[in-house]
Design a protein around this motif. Sequence first.
Motif, PDB file in Angstrom:
ATOM      1  N   GLU A 123       2.026 -10.947 -25.853  1.00 40.33           N
ATOM      2  CA  GLU A 123       3.021  -9.921 -26.188  1.00 40.33           C
ATOM      3  C   GLU A 123       4.427 -10.322 -25.744  1.00 40.33           C
ATOM      4  O   GLU A 123       5.398 -10.109 -26.472  1.00 40.33           O
ATOM      5  N   PHE A 124       4.538 -10.894 -24.551  1.00 38.53           N
ATOM      6  CA  PHE A 124       5.867 -11.278 -24.088  1.00 38.53           C
ATOM      7  C   PHE A 124       6.425 -12.462 -24.887  1.00 38.53           C
ATOM      8  O   PHE A 124       7.626 -12.513 -25.171  1.00 38.53           O
ATOM      9  N   VAL A 125       5.576 -13.410 -25.237  1.00 40.12           N
ATOM     10  CA  VAL A 125       6.034 -14.528 -26.072  1.00 40.12           C
ATOM     11  C   VAL A 125       6.472 -14.011 -27.434  1.00 40.12           C
ATOM     12  O   VAL A 125       7.525 -14.408 -27.963  1.00 40.12           O
ATOM     13  N   ASN A 126       5.705 -13.101 -28.014  1.00 42.99           N
ATOM     14  CA  ASN A 126       6.052 -12.526 -29.312  1.00 42.99           C
ATOM     15  C   ASN A 126       7.408 -11.822 -29.248  1.00 42.99           C
ATOM     16  O   ASN A 126       8.276 -12.027 -30.112  1.00 42.99           O
ATOM     17  N   SER A 127       7.602 -10.994 -28.220  1.00 43.95           N
ATOM     18  CA  SER A 127       8.843 -10.247 -28.092  1.00 43.95           C
ATOM     19  C   SER A 127      10.034 -11.177 -27.824  1.00 43.95           C
ATOM     20  O   SER A 127      11.117 -10.998 -28.399  1.00 43.95           O
ATOM     21  N   TYR A 128       9.836 -12.169 -26.971  1.00 40.53           N
ATOM     22  CA  TYR A 128      10.913 -13.106 -26.627  1.00 40.53           C
ATOM     23  C   TYR A 128      11.383 -13.885 -27.860  1.00 40.53           C
ATOM     24  O   TYR A 128      12.589 -13.986 -28.124  1.00 40.53           O
ATOM     25  N   ILE A 129      10.427 -14.434 -28.612  1.00 42.83           N
ATOM     26  CA  ILE A 129      10.784 -15.240 -29.779  1.00 42.83           C
ATOM     27  C   ILE A 129      11.485 -14.382 -30.826  1.00 42.83           C
ATOM     28  O   ILE A 129      12.486 -14.797 -31.428  1.00 42.83           O
ATOM     29  N   LEU A 130      10.971 -13.170 -31.047  1.00 37.69           N
ATOM     30  CA  LEU A 130      11.596 -12.294 -32.037  1.00 37.69           C
ATOM     31  C   LEU A 130      13.029 -11.955 -31.639  1.00 37.69           C
ATOM     32  O   LEU A 130      13.942 -11.984 -32.474  1.00 37.69           O
ATOM     33  N   LYS A 134      16.352 -13.120 -33.695  1.00 38.12           N
ATOM     34  CA  LYS A 134      17.254 -12.113 -34.265  1.00 38.12           C
ATOM     35  C   LYS A 134      18.707 -12.474 -33.990  1.00 38.12           C
ATOM     36  O   LYS A 134      19.563 -12.348 -34.869  1.00 38.12           O
ATOM     37  N   VAL A 135      18.987 -12.926 -32.767  1.00 40.29           N
ATOM     38  CA  VAL A 135      20.346 -13.346 -32.429  1.00 40.29           C
ATOM     39  C   VAL A 135      20.721 -14.608 -33.199  1.00 40.29           C
ATOM     40  O   VAL A 135      21.823 -14.720 -33.750  1.00 40.29           O
ATOM     41  N   ALA A 136      19.789 -15.571 -33.261  1.00 42.18           N
ATOM     42  CA  ALA A 136      20.070 -16.847 -33.924  1.00 42.18           C
ATOM     43  C   ALA A 136      20.326 -16.673 -35.420  1.00 42.18           C
ATOM     44  O   ALA A 136      21.136 -17.399 -36.006  1.00 42.18           O
ATOM     45  N   THR A 137      19.643 -15.724 -36.051  1.00 44.28           N
ATOM     46  CA  THR A 137      19.799 -15.508 -37.493  1.00 44.28           C
ATOM     47  C   THR A 137      20.784 -14.386 -37.801  1.00 44.28           C
ATOM     48  O   THR A 137      20.962 -14.025 -38.965  1.00 44.28           O
ATOM     49  N   ASN A 138      21.371 -13.809 -36.741  1.00 46.22           N
ATOM     50  CA  ASN A 138      22.298 -12.691 -36.912  1.00 46.22           C
ATOM     51  C   ASN A 138      21.654 -11.533 -37.673  1.00 46.22           C
ATOM     52  O   ASN A 138      22.277 -10.875 -38.506  1.00 46.22           O
ATOM     53  N   GLY A 139      20.379 -11.294 -37.355  1.00 48.16           N
ATOM     54  CA  GLY A 139      19.674 -10.146 -37.919  1.00 48.16           C
ATOM     55  C   GLY A 139      19.129 -10.338 -39.313  1.00 48.16           C
ATOM     56  O   GLY A 139      18.610  -9.387 -39.912  1.00 48.16           O
ATOM     57  N   ARG A 145      11.220 -13.802 -38.883  1.00 47.03           N
ATOM     58  CA  ARG A 145      11.190 -13.529 -37.444  1.00 47.03           C
ATOM     59  C   ARG A 145       9.880 -12.886 -37.010  1.00 47.03           C
ATOM     60  O   ARG A 145       9.305 -13.251 -35.985  1.00 47.03           O
ATOM     61  N   THR A 146       9.389 -11.907 -37.782  1.00 48.83           N
ATOM     62  CA  THR A 146       8.143 -11.244 -37.392  1.00 48.83           C
ATOM     63  C   THR A 146       6.945 -12.180 -37.522  1.00 48.83           C
ATOM     64  O   THR A 146       6.084 -12.227 -36.639  1.00 48.83           O
ATOM     65  N   ILE A 147       6.899 -12.932 -38.610  1.00 48.74           N
ATOM     66  CA  ILE A 147       5.763 -13.845 -38.811  1.00 48.74           C
ATOM     67  C   ILE A 147       5.839 -15.018 -37.837  1.00 48.74           C
ATOM     68  O   ILE A 147       4.835 -15.430 -37.245  1.00 48.74           O
ATOM     69  N   LEU A 151       3.002 -15.952 -35.102  1.00 52.11           N
ATOM     70  CA  LEU A 151       2.299 -17.237 -35.080  1.00 52.11           C
ATOM     71  C   LEU A 151       2.155 -17.758 -33.652  1.00 52.11           C
ATOM     72  O   LEU A 151       1.086 -18.245 -33.257  1.00 52.11           O
ATOM     73  N   ALA A 152       3.229 -17.651 -32.875  1.00 51.67           N
ATOM     74  CA  ALA A 152       3.185 -18.127 -31.493  1.00 51.67           C
ATOM     75  C   ALA A 152       2.406 -17.168 -30.603  1.00 51.67           C
ATOM     76  O   ALA A 152       1.507 -17.579 -29.855  1.00 51.67           O
ATOM     77  N   GLY A 153       2.746 -15.867 -30.664  1.00 50.48           N
ATOM     78  CA  GLY A 153       2.123 -14.888 -29.778  1.00 50.48           C
ATOM     79  C   GLY A 153       0.631 -14.750 -30.000  1.00 50.48           C
ATOM     80  O   GLY A 153      -0.163 -14.774 -29.045  1.00 50.48           O
ATOM     81  N   GLN A 154       0.225 -14.606 -31.262  1.00 51.92           N
ATOM     82  CA  GLN A 154      -1.197 -14.456 -31.569  1.00 51.92           C
ATOM     83  C   GLN A 154      -1.967 -15.738 -31.278  1.00 51.92           C
ATOM     84  O   GLN A 154      -3.133 -15.687 -30.878  1.00 51.92           O
ATOM     85  N   GLY A 155      -1.347 -16.888 -31.498  1.00 52.67           N
ATOM     86  CA  GLY A 155      -2.016 -18.145 -31.198  1.00 52.67           C
ATOM     87  C   GLY A 155      -2.350 -18.245 -29.723  1.00 52.67           C
ATOM     88  O   GLY A 155      -3.485 -18.580 -29.340  1.00 52.67           O
ATOM     89  N   LEU A 156      -1.366 -17.955 -28.861  1.00 53.43           N
ATOM     90  CA  LEU A 156      -1.606 -18.001 -27.422  1.00 53.43           C
ATOM     91  C   LEU A 156      -2.584 -16.911 -26.985  1.00 53.43           C
ATOM     92  O   LEU A 156      -3.471 -17.155 -26.154  1.00 53.43           O
ATOM     93  N   ASP A 157      -2.419 -15.731 -27.519  1.00 54.55           N
ATOM     94  CA  ASP A 157      -3.303 -14.614 -27.172  1.00 54.55           C
ATOM     95  C   ASP A 157      -4.756 -14.957 -27.480  1.00 54.55           C
ATOM     96  O   ASP A 157      -5.646 -14.818 -26.628  1.00 54.55           O
TER      97      ASP A 157
END
Length: 225
Positions: A123-130, A134-139, A145-147, A151-157
Amino acid sequence: MKSYRYLDLITALFVVVLIASNIASTKVVLLGPFTFDGGTLLFPLAYIFGDVLTEVYGYKKSRRVIWTGFFLLLLSTLTFGLVNALPAPSDEFSQKSAEAFSTILGLVPRIVLASLVAYFVGEFVNSYILARLKVATNGRWLALRTIGSTLAGQGLDTALFLLIAFYGVWDNSLLWTVFVSNYIFKVGIEVLFTPLTYTVVSFLKRAEQEDYYDRNTNFNPFSVR
């Protein structure tokens, strides 16, 4: 402090999904070509709620909800463990009920540890990456961003849960089969629900008058400030 109309509701839904999916995970199920624990049917919604929370309210609010879910999940598992440890009356019905309860909800320390660690990291990896994307793509490019974060959060989970809970218990081929099935299914649910995620995010941004960007956020998951 700004108040929000729907944050409490989303938090409640998030926690219910989290606890219900952990109870359902006690059964391994087959669905077409997929083999996975029953919690996988519902658990992807927790990541969708996580995406919505971070996208609309920001990482700080999401961090609080993640910790809320963590402690309530811990409370529920400790409650099940206490109830399971207490003796049941000696009549036949009570004994059969106690046996059924122990089979479904009796605590297995490895599975409890696996569930808590996997949830916390994923959950924290998912939230951090998103939040970073969001900042990097200016929203822009919400779907990316969600997918991408899923990919990272669910993979680690998924990997952490299976390795901590079942490594050495299941043979490696079954572990790999369940991991692939779980991962494909969870990410597939995220992709399938992307239009709904767009709709919910758009509604909440308008209703809450909030669209938070984590430009100066402390991303330490243990921060209480």
